[in-house]
Design a protein around this motif. Structure first.
Motif, PDB file in Angstrom:
ATOM      1  N   LEU A   1       0.687  -0.967  -0.106  1.00  7.66           N
ATOM      2  CA  LEU A   1       0.060  -0.121   0.100  1.00  7.66           C
ATOM      3  C   LEU A   1       0.831   1.394   0.075  1.00  7.66           C
ATOM      4  N   SER A   2       2.032   1.163   0.541  1.00 17.18           N
ATOM      5  CA  SER A   2       2.901   2.459   0.543  1.00 17.18           C
ATOM      6  C   SER A   2       4.199   2.364  -0.565  1.00 17.18           C
ATOM      7  N   THR A   3       4.109   1.408  -1.537  1.00 15.83           N
ATOM      8  CA  THR A   3       5.131   1.130  -2.290  1.00 15.83           C
ATOM      9  C   THR A   3       4.865   2.167  -3.431  1.00 15.83           C
ATOM     10  N   LYS A   4       6.052   2.969  -3.919  1.00 17.36           N
ATOM     11  CA  LYS A   4       5.929   3.880  -4.980  1.00 17.36           C
ATOM     12  C   LYS A   4       6.382   3.432  -6.389  1.00 17.36           C
ATOM     13  N   VAL A   5       5.803   3.844  -7.453  1.00 16.31           N
ATOM     14  CA  VAL A   5       6.234   3.722  -8.705  1.00 16.31           C
ATOM     15  C   VAL A   5       6.343   5.285  -9.233  1.00 16.31           C
ATOM     16  N   VAL A   6       6.802   5.101 -10.529  1.00 13.33           N
ATOM     17  CA  VAL A   6       7.265   6.232 -11.300  1.00 13.33           C
ATOM     18  C   VAL A   6       5.653   7.452 -11.201  1.00 13.33           C
ATOM     19  N   THR A   7       4.431   6.569 -11.444  1.00  9.84           N
ATOM     20  CA  THR A   7       3.370   7.336 -11.505  1.00  9.84           C
ATOM     21  C   THR A   7       2.667   7.784 -10.044  1.00  9.84           C
ATOM     22  N   GLY A   8       3.189   7.208  -9.117  1.00  7.66           N
ATOM     23  CA  GLY A   8       2.353   7.323  -7.813  1.00  7.66           C
ATOM     24  C   GLY A   8       2.764   6.042  -7.073  1.00  7.66           C
ATOM     25  N   ASN A   9       1.589   5.562  -6.526  1.00  5.86           N
ATOM     26  CA  ASN A   9       1.527   4.534  -5.676  1.00  5.86           C
ATOM     27  C   ASN A   9       1.353   3.377  -6.596  1.00  5.86           C
ATOM     28  N   LEU A  10       1.856   2.202  -6.265  1.00  2.30           N
ATOM     29  CA  LEU A  10       1.849   0.899  -6.908  1.00  2.30           C
ATOM     30  C   LEU A  10       0.545   0.383  -7.023  1.00  2.30           C
ATOM     31  N   ILE A  11      -0.277   0.441  -5.711  1.00  6.01           N
ATOM     32  CA  ILE A  11      -1.431  -0.042  -5.727  1.00  6.01           C
ATOM     33  C   ILE A  11      -2.544   0.586  -6.645  1.00  6.01           C
ATOM     34  N   ASP A  12      -2.444   1.932  -6.613  1.00  2.00           N
ATOM     35  CA  ASP A  12      -2.969   2.676  -7.724  1.00  2.00           C
ATOM     36  C   ASP A  12      -2.855   2.163  -8.999  1.00  2.00           C
ATOM     37  N   GLU A  13      -1.731   2.069  -9.195  1.00  2.00           N
ATOM     38  CA  GLU A  13      -1.153   1.775 -10.845  1.00  2.00           C
ATOM     39  C   GLU A  13      -1.937   0.410 -11.057  1.00  2.00           C
ATOM     40  N   ILE A  14      -1.758  -0.492 -10.050  1.00  6.51           N
ATOM     41  CA  ILE A  14      -2.572  -2.023 -10.334  1.00  6.51           C
ATOM     42  C   ILE A  14      -4.139  -1.571 -10.494  1.00  6.51           C
ATOM     43  N   VAL A  15      -4.724  -0.967  -9.540  1.00  4.35           N
ATOM     44  CA  VAL A  15      -6.148  -0.572  -9.886  1.00  4.35           C
ATOM     45  C   VAL A  15      -6.558   0.111 -10.891  1.00  4.35           C
ATOM     46  N   ASP A  16      -5.751   0.955 -11.449  1.00  7.46           N
ATOM     47  CA  ASP A  16      -5.921   1.788 -12.868  1.00  7.46           C
ATOM     48  C   ASP A  16      -5.878   0.937 -13.778  1.00  7.46           C
ATOM     49  N   THR A  17      -4.726   0.115 -13.820  1.00 11.02           N
ATOM     50  CA  THR A  17      -4.641  -0.846 -15.167  1.00 11.02           C
ATOM     51  C   THR A  17      -5.676  -1.887 -15.038  1.00 11.02           C
ATOM     52  N   LEU A  18      -6.244  -2.308 -13.875  1.00 11.68           N
ATOM     53  CA  LEU A  18      -7.203  -3.170 -14.050  1.00 11.68           C
ATOM     54  C   LEU A  18      -8.575  -2.826 -14.342  1.00 11.68           C
ATOM     55  N   THR A  19      -8.648  -1.266 -14.096  1.00 12.30           N
ATOM     56  CA  THR A  19     -10.015  -0.709 -14.375  1.00 12.30           C
ATOM     57  C   THR A  19     -10.221  -0.276 -15.799  1.00 12.30           C
ATOM     58  N   ASN A  20      -9.184   0.526 -16.133  1.00 17.52           N
ATOM     59  CA  ASN A  20      -8.989   1.394 -17.581  1.00 17.52           C
ATOM     60  C   ASN A  20      -8.706   0.301 -18.454  1.00 17.52           C
ATOM     61  N   GLU A  21      -7.718  -0.556 -18.375  1.00 21.30           N
ATOM     62  CA  GLU A  21      -7.418  -1.502 -19.533  1.00 21.30           C
ATOM     63  C   GLU A  21      -8.021  -2.616 -19.561  1.00 21.30           C
ATOM     64  N   TYR A  22      -8.446  -3.135 -18.704  1.00 23.92           N
ATOM     65  CA  TYR A  22      -9.299  -4.668 -18.465  1.00 23.92           C
ATOM     66  C   TYR A  22     -10.838  -4.259 -18.087  1.00 23.92           C
ATOM     67  N   GLY A  23     -11.197  -3.426 -17.729  1.00 21.64           N
ATOM     68  CA  GLY A  23     -12.627  -3.302 -17.425  1.00 21.64           C
ATOM     69  C   GLY A  23     -13.178  -3.869 -16.440  1.00 21.64           C
ATOM     70  N   TYR A  24     -12.208  -3.962 -15.267  1.00 20.14           N
ATOM     71  CA  TYR A  24     -12.878  -4.613 -13.730  1.00 20.14           C
ATOM     72  C   TYR A  24     -13.141  -3.442 -13.044  1.00 20.14           C
ATOM     73  N   HIS A  25     -13.967  -3.765 -12.076  1.00 25.19           N
ATOM     74  CA  HIS A  25     -14.231  -2.946 -10.966  1.00 25.19           C
ATOM     75  C   HIS A  25     -13.427  -3.705  -9.547  1.00 25.19           C
ATOM     76  N   VAL A  26     -12.801  -2.880  -9.081  1.00 27.83           N
ATOM     77  CA  VAL A  26     -11.916  -3.136  -8.126  1.00 27.83           C
ATOM     78  C   VAL A  26     -12.009  -2.793  -6.612  1.00 27.83           C
ATOM     79  N   LYS A  27     -11.783  -3.813  -5.644  1.00 33.81           N
ATOM     80  CA  LYS A  27     -11.941  -3.660  -4.368  1.00 33.81           C
ATOM     81  C   LYS A  27     -10.636  -3.954  -3.583  1.00 33.81           C
ATOM     82  N   TYR A  28     -10.020  -3.167  -2.652  1.00 33.41           N
ATOM     83  CA  TYR A  28      -9.112  -3.823  -1.991  1.00 33.41           C
ATOM     84  C   TYR A  28      -9.052  -3.291  -0.290  1.00 33.41           C
ATOM     85  N   ARG A  29      -8.832  -4.385   0.206  1.00 31.97           N
ATOM     86  CA  ARG A  29      -8.817  -4.246   1.843  1.00 31.97           C
ATOM     87  C   ARG A  29      -7.623  -4.650   2.687  1.00 31.97           C
ATOM     88  N   LEU A  30      -7.521  -4.013   3.452  1.00 28.47           N
ATOM     89  CA  LEU A  30      -6.214  -4.419   4.516  1.00 28.47           C
ATOM     90  C   LEU A  30      -7.146  -5.358   5.573  1.00 28.47           C
TER      91      LEU A  30
END
Ligand SMILES: C[S@@+](CC[C@H](N)C(=O)[O-])C[C@H]1O[C@@H](n2cnc3c(N)ncnc32)[C@H](O)[C@@H]1O
Length: 372
Positions: free
Chosen positions: A122-151
């Protein structure tokens, strides 16, 4: 509907390890049609207990041809994200492995994606910001999923261990998102006493225990139930430990040689199993836990046999695993989505896991449970 439910749901499992998550899915009646890991010992354990698995580096494998895939699971390596690790995160080549999952998702188009990882993701950074956000964005925008994550604190789901992990679930129909995580479990005795009950030397892997050096045994044996190295007199400590004791702030108050009490919930079972800095001393015996005992804390059944060239490898396989019980609860809940249970029938009788304090066991929060 009945005919539909007789059809076994198909799972592709990436980074399967010894098969903790996959065992949970098979217990829930799913068919694991493809699994992979590059660790030989983990694959040996997997084959002995679950079924076929491809041994090899996922970056060198072709995506298999599988139609109508229901679920893709991936517990990509957590070392680069782990707070205990270097936190090199995404620069570490192991930190790029999550991208392999996109290759699979693109071709296989699973109905559901399930990722499991450590809190550090949840706190891992990537060039674009947070890794978790990149994963959620990719699943949402490229593959058309709705995503939920929980700790989640897995002890809130009946796993007898304080284990805090992130679970991410992606589905195509967003109406199910509020019903996609399993309900909390509040009626189970999670104490160490209850968890270790009935273990005998006849059980597989019970005689396997990591050999410790004489100093570790000497000091470990002196620690009272419920204590740690802090319970020992300063004067008897080796010089190295005295130095740490003299400046606890600098060393972040290490809790070496933690020996939990029988009534407590066990701390996290990790892959970096170290007798001095993990709470793995048996509450009442002058030894650390056996392979079978730590398997119990991870909810592996007693007939699940751990293979591998040495005991350390078995401890690692277990520490790396998703507790099968958690896998099973997620799998059971996902059936509603896969078999399209009417949303109106998916009412919850307990509080949501998000309403609980993730750092506290459920029994401290009983007031909140069962209020609906
Ligand atoms: C956290 S563990 C997954 C545990 C598994 N989900 C379970 O429930 O038991 C991560 C696994 O990824 C595997 N792994 C790491 N890099 C890999 C690669 N390049 N190819 C295949 N497997 C890999 C490791 O061997 C390890 O077993």
């Amino acid at each position: 509907m009945k005919r539909l439910q007789n059809k076994k749901l198909k799972v592709v499992s990436m980074f399967s390890g010894c098969g903790g998550m996959d065992l949970g899915f098979s217990q829930a009646g799913y068919d694991i049609v493809w699994a992979n890991d590059f660790n030989e010992d983990a694959c040996e354990t997997y084959r002995k207990n679950i079924g076929d698995i491809i041994l090899g580096d996922v970056t060198e494998l072709d995506v298999p041809d599988i139609s109508d895939l229901d679920v893709l699971t991936a517990g990509f390596p957590c070392q680069p994200f782990s707070n205990a690790g270097s936190r090199k995160g995404i620069e570490d080549p192991r930190g790029q492995l999550y991208k392999q999952t996109f290759k699979f998702i693109e071709k296989l188009k699973p109905k559901v994606v399930v990722f499991e990882n450590v809190r550090g993701i949840l706190s891992t950074k990537v060039v674009t910001g947070n890794l978790i956000d990149e994963i959620v964005d990719t699943l949402t925008n490229e593959y058309g999923y709705h995503v939920k994550y929980r700790l989640l604190n897995l002890s809130h789901f009946g796993v007898p261990q304080k284990r805090i992990r992130v679970i991410l679930i992606a589905v195509k129909n967003k109406n199910y998102l509020d019903h996609i995580f399993p309900e909390v479990v509040d009626n189970k005795d999670l104490s160490i006493r209850a968890t270790l009950k009935g273990i005998t030397n006849r059980l597989p892997n019970q005689k396997e225990i990591m050999r410790l050096n004489p100093q570790a045994i000497h000091y470990g044996s002196m620690i009272p139930e419920g204590g740690s190295w802090k319970s020992l007199d300063y004067d008897i400590l080796p010089e190295r430990w005295k130095k740490i004791r003299d400046d606890m702030v600098k060393y972040h108050y290490p809790n070496f040689f933690r020996r939990y009490a029988r009534h407590e919930i066990q701390g996290t079972i990790t892959a970096a199993f170290k007798p001095e800095n993990a709470g793995v001393w048996h509450p009442t015996k002058d030894r650390i836990y056996t392979v079978r005992e730590i398997a119990r804390f991870q909810t592996f059944p007693d007939d699940f046999i751990f293979e591998g060239r040495n005991i350390k490898s078995k401890y690692q396989q277990i520490g790396n695993a998703v507790p099968p019980l958690m896998g099973m609860l997620v799998a059971e809940q996902l059936k509603h989505y896969c078999y399209t249970t009417e949303i109106g029938k998916l009412k919850r009788s307990k509080v949501e896991s998000t309403e609980l304090n993730v750092n506290q066991p459920i029994y401290n929060q009983k007031i909140a449970v069962n209020i609906r």
